[in-house]
Design an enzyme around this catalytic site. Structure first.
Site, PDB file in Angstrom:
ATOM      1  NE  ARG A  84      -2.666   1.155   3.605  1.00 43.65           N
ATOM      2  CZ  ARG A  84      -3.579   1.305   4.581  1.00 43.65           C
ATOM      3  NH1 ARG A  84      -4.851   1.522   4.255  1.00 43.65           N
ATOM      4  NH2 ARG A  84      -3.231   1.208   5.847  1.00 43.65           N
TER       5      ARG A  84
ATOM      6  CG  ASP B  47      -4.176   2.709  10.951  1.00 42.79           C
ATOM      7  OD1 ASP B  47      -5.115   3.443  11.336  1.00 42.79           O
ATOM      8  OD2 ASP B  47      -4.287   1.929   9.978  1.00 42.79           O
TER       9      ASP B  47
END
Length: 545
Positions: free
Chosen positions: A172, A452
């Site tokens: 990603r 996150d």
């Protein structure tokens, strides 16, 4: 405004990339050939990216003025048409459990060896984008593609190496909104998306393709099918550049913004040669829901703990994603279970595992083809649920009876209370995560959850929404008070004092908590909601480096 249909300046010689920092591995990663490829990407696609980001702002202004998101009338034929995405390679057909994590070398090895089917190596929300982290991650990617990813811990002497059988890796890159300040073209930072993707693909794309291991990607934070179209153009150009067939790249798009939920069909259509599916990026999606509808008092959300996937707009979006993907023969991936094992507390540990089990059961029974976990210890729990209820590789051809999902369903807010406890949790978690991010860590265990960047985004955007709309906060004594900027700042100082007391002054200062608190407070209480906390935080990260 640059064209949104064709690449920029295709016949102009690329401008050179100027590297603005040194870190171990930079010569290997930023080789002459790699820099030429980055220049070509930025030269061809940079202006279109900028135009698309401007489109985001224009659409948000319409939402702020009273318009609500809706399905696009001009793309109705795409939604109603009969078409499918191209088939994926055999190695991508069974994705029942995917583990995610940063591009740290030891964590990558542990994730690859975890028993999960897939591992998403994350240059985005799970990694703080220091230049050292980004370059280290690219070195690790090269070693993985070459089959020599190993690590010896200098502190313990323990060695780590990949097993004979490992998870399949997907990568990603950072989102379209981010810049890489350490790589400049004509004095301007280049796109972080193109930087991350370009370096990975240039060094590893052909080797992964020839080995049957990729190249596979996750695409974050798209807000429109035009942004997906740009990725498709980047893929087409890149495959031709290194000499592999168009369609060799396969990408899964994270549906983690509210506008993108209304364009799922269109996003798959734009990427149909390269699409491997869509994913429910639930935490960023909650943040985007708040951000998109920030000026609308009818869409205020309660405490984060009350915003679950089993109801309201989150359930609707999950079901629409499954229905859309299966109609187009694409994978419909479930979302993240953020729970992690709880040491020295058997009751809390069992509760965490039970929550993961219940979440995965909901997903597989709804029709999802796979799911995410954040910790290796949770892989088997998720596998057991999917193995029991999904005996085939996926559920793409299964005939689940799914309700139709309309605009009102996708906008329906959760109902509940805004509490002082929830407010304090948002503040403490937001500060703790931002401090860790500024210290170079992007995936952080906080209150028995692996958090996150989406965590801090939800925390500060909820507070902004509550202040902006003068929401009544329920106190523990049963009284309620209107949240104001001043009362928020008072509570923030109390929570900051608790952190200082727990850590001690030296660790508090070294941990960058004062800077984190300042950034968090500003983005949570400013007159206008900042698009992403990580934008001002990135400026601070560079200043602190």
């Amino acid at each position: 405004m640059a064209s949104l249909m064709t690449p920029d300046r295709p016949d102009v010689a690329p401008d050179p990339v100027k590297v603005k920092a040194k870190t171990p591995g930079v010569e290997r990663v930023l080789s002459k050939g790699a820099l030429q490829f980055l220049s070509a990407l930025q030269n061809r696609f940079g202006r279109t990216r900028e135009a698309l980001l401007e489109n985001r702002k224009l659409r948000q202004r319409r939402f702020d003025a009273g318009e609500l998101p809706d399905f696009l009338p001009e793309t109705k034929e795409v939604r109603t048409g009969r078409w499918e995405v191209d088939p994926v390679p055999r190695i991508l057909r069974d994705r029942r459990v995917e583990i995610t994590g940063p591009v740290d070398r030891k964590m990558m090895i542990n994730a690859l060896n975890s028993g999960a089917k897939m591992f998403m190596a994350d240059f985005e929300d799970a990694s703080a984008p220091t230049f050292a982290n980004m370059i280290d991650g690219q070195v690790n990617m090269q070693d993985y593609a070459a089959g020599r990813l190993n690590f010896t811990d200098p502190a313990s002497g323990k060695s780590y190496a990949m097993n004979d059988e490992t998870a399949t890796m997907l990568v990603r890159p950072r989102g379209w909104h981010m810049l890489e300040a350490h790589a400049e073209i004509n004095g301007m930072p280049m796109s972080a998306s193109l930087f991350d993707f370009g370096l990975h693909f240039f060094h590893n794309g052909k080797a992964l393709y020839e080995a049957g291991l990729g190249p596979f990607y996750y695409l974050p934070k798209l807000e429109s099918h035009l942004e997906a179209r740009l990725w498709d153009q980047v893929f087409e150009f890149s495959q031709d550049y290194v000499g592999i067939p168009v369609g060799s790249i396969k990408a899964t798009v994270l549906i983690e913004t509210l506008p993108a939920a209304f364009e799922m069909d269109e996003i798959l259509y734009e990427l149909r040669r390269h699409a491997a599916g869509l994913n429910c990026g639930r935490w960023d999606y909650i943040f985007s829901y708040i951000k998109t509808l920030r000026n609308h008092p009818d869409f205020i959300l309660p405490d984060r703990a009350q915003v679950g996937m089993d109801r309201a707009f989150l359930r609707a979006y999950s079901l629409l994603l499954i229905r859309t993907c299966h109609k187009r023969r694409a994978h419909a991936m479930g979302g993240m279970a953020a729970q992690i094992p709880v040491k020295n507390d058997e009751v809390a540990d069992r509760a965490a595992f039970d929550k993961v089990r219940a979440d995965k059961l909901r997903e597989v029974q709804a029709g999802h083809d796979g799911t995410w976990v954040a910790h290796p210890a949770l892989v088997q729990v998720a596998l057991d649920v999917f193995d029991q209820h999904m005996p085939t590789s996926n559920q793409i051809v299964c005939q689940h009876v799914l309700p139709r999902v309309g605009r009102e369903d996708l906008l329906s807010p959760h109902r509940g209370e805004v509490t002082e406890a929830g407010l304090r949790t948002n503040i403490s978690v937001g500060i703790e995560y931002t401090a860790a991010w500024l210290s170079g860590r992007g995936a952080v265990p906080i209150h028995n959850l692996m958090e996150d960047a989406a965590t801090a985004e939800i925390s500060r955007s909820q507070i902004w929404q509550w202040i902006h709309h003068e929401v009544a906060v329920q106190r523990a004594d049963g009284e309620s008070v209107i949240l104001t900027k001043q009362s928020f700042e008072d509570i923030l100082h109390e929570e900051l004092a608790k952190i200082r007391e727990a850590l001690g002054q030296a660790a508090f200062e070294a941990g960058r908590y004062p800077t984190a608190a300042s950034i968090f407070a500003e983005t949570a209480s400013s007159d206008e909601l900042t698009d992403f906390l990580t934008l001002p935080a990135y400026d601070a990260l560079r200043a602190l480096a």
